[in-house]
Design an enzyme around this catalytic site. Sequence first.
Site, PDB file in Angstrom:
ATOM      1  CD  GLU A   5       5.058 -16.558   6.673  1.00 31.14           C
ATOM      2  OE1 GLU A   5       4.899 -17.388   5.757  1.00 31.14           O
ATOM      3  OE2 GLU A   5       5.788 -16.775   7.651  1.00 31.14           O
TER       4      GLU A   5
ATOM      5  CB  CYS B 280      -0.916 -18.956   1.604  1.00 29.93           C
ATOM      6  SG  CYS B 280      -0.920 -19.573   3.292  1.00 29.93           S
TER       7      CYS B 280
END
Length: 497
Positions: A270, A304
């Site tokens: 991720e 993110c």
Amino acid sequence: MTLSVADPPVSSAVAARLALPPHVFVDGRAEQPLSGDALPVLDPATGRALGTAADAGPADVARAVAAASRAGDPAGQWRRTTPIERGRVLHRIGDAILARAAEFAELEVLDAGKLLGAARAIDVDFAARAFHYYAGWPTKIVGSTVPVSHPGVHVRTEKDPVGVVGAITAWNFPLLLCGWKLAPALAAGCTVVLKPSEETPHSALWLAELALEAGLPPGVLNVVPGRGDTAGRALVEHPGVDKISFTGSTAVGTDIARRAAHHLTRVTLELGGKSANIVFPDADLDAAVEGSAGGIFWHAGQTCSAPSRLFVHRSVHDEVVERLRAVASGLRPGHGLDATTELGPLVNARQRERVAGHVRRAGEQGAVVHVGADVPDDGFFHPATILSGARDDMACAREEIFGPVLTVLPFDDTDEVLRRADASEYGLAAGLWTRSVDTAHRATKALRAGTVYVNGWGLTDPAAPFGGFRHSGYGRDLGPDALEGYLETKSVWTFHA
Ligand code: NAD
């Protein structure tokens, strides 16, 4: 103007956690690290030390992996725990997080520079919900019967846990990412060695203690705080680790994939993003401005999926820039434990310099820099900033800045903006604001990103898979997809006489 940030009052429970001697949590016990090393942990809002944490080394990692291997033995206690009971343990871990929600939120504010309200409502709540969601899964992990074309045999599949999981997490959501990684891994029957970020180790260590109290057998969850290039690397390279589940930067993720390949260790990544967010001319501008500003300035841009590239139709571009400027100027910076604070700090001095460097270079290359409200000199603050007049090929429009900096780019038509929005090495999230169902369908099909938001931004849920296309990573956290990533499929052939 010089602004300073005072050390806020801290609850006695959190003060006690911060005062603990540097330790790792291995085989159900908090112990001094074999490395004998420790690192200071700083409060990003003041820049002053909160305490010290273990700087675990390869020997600590090896001990933790050995404990996780023993605990995951097929004849061991965790694998023999019934699915119903495994679910109960996960549920109790979720409950234990909620029972200490106030303290966990405070700890996340101090370690990661969060705002208290968001830490409680998002980080702590989501961590608990991840355990509650995956608590329902152990009883639903099923194989199948397979209609093979051979007479006299019966074939079925069953799902086995992948084994020992090395979980490595980023500093921006310390407790939340524990939920994202640990809950599906434990639901699948795996055992875990978790290396939290060296910037934010406290919540993971506490969670491991609570998980033990909740009934997780010793050795099933081990925590080794330490630096990435020592503890993290030792975990990735350890042959006893069956899977690495990583959340962090694309640069480190790439390095991990390369090293993990040596032992063919499974990897889920991720990684970073440069998410495009598109305001079409028919959008509800109030909602678009509020959602876009909230998305980029929340946690000072250190998310993110931050919508850091905002494409705005030329007909409403100037108005949107003006409104965003007003939001940036109105955000009140301060310590996250102060309930009136609206903009927190960046995590460390290095990150503040990186963000400032991006803004400086954008200005030098011709972007117009709109700087928001003054920020304190203490700690690692950076003002909320809007960049307009930039070009797609400038670093501020291409690279992940990871700060409260929004690049606004005008566009003229739909095909053009979809092409430009998609011209990114990343593919974590994308968003669009429009009243047209047709535009929404076209755009959601065209945008290559793991999550696409229409007329909103930023919600996540344990049931909804989350992850990236392209350099934003591979594999998924959350939802059934994440669980699948912690399972292996075994085909069992039984021959009849
Ligand atoms: P980072 O990559 O610097 O560090 C992440 C973790 O990896 C830390 O625990 C670190 O100690 C460890 N690490 C560093 N070098 C290592 C190595 N060589 N081997 C093994 N481990 C190593 O990232 P960060 O600065 O902590 O976090 C910010 C980044 O994380 C951003 O790029 C952000 O986009 C990304 N992120 C992604 C998601 C997602 O779900 N896609 C979520 C949160 C953050």
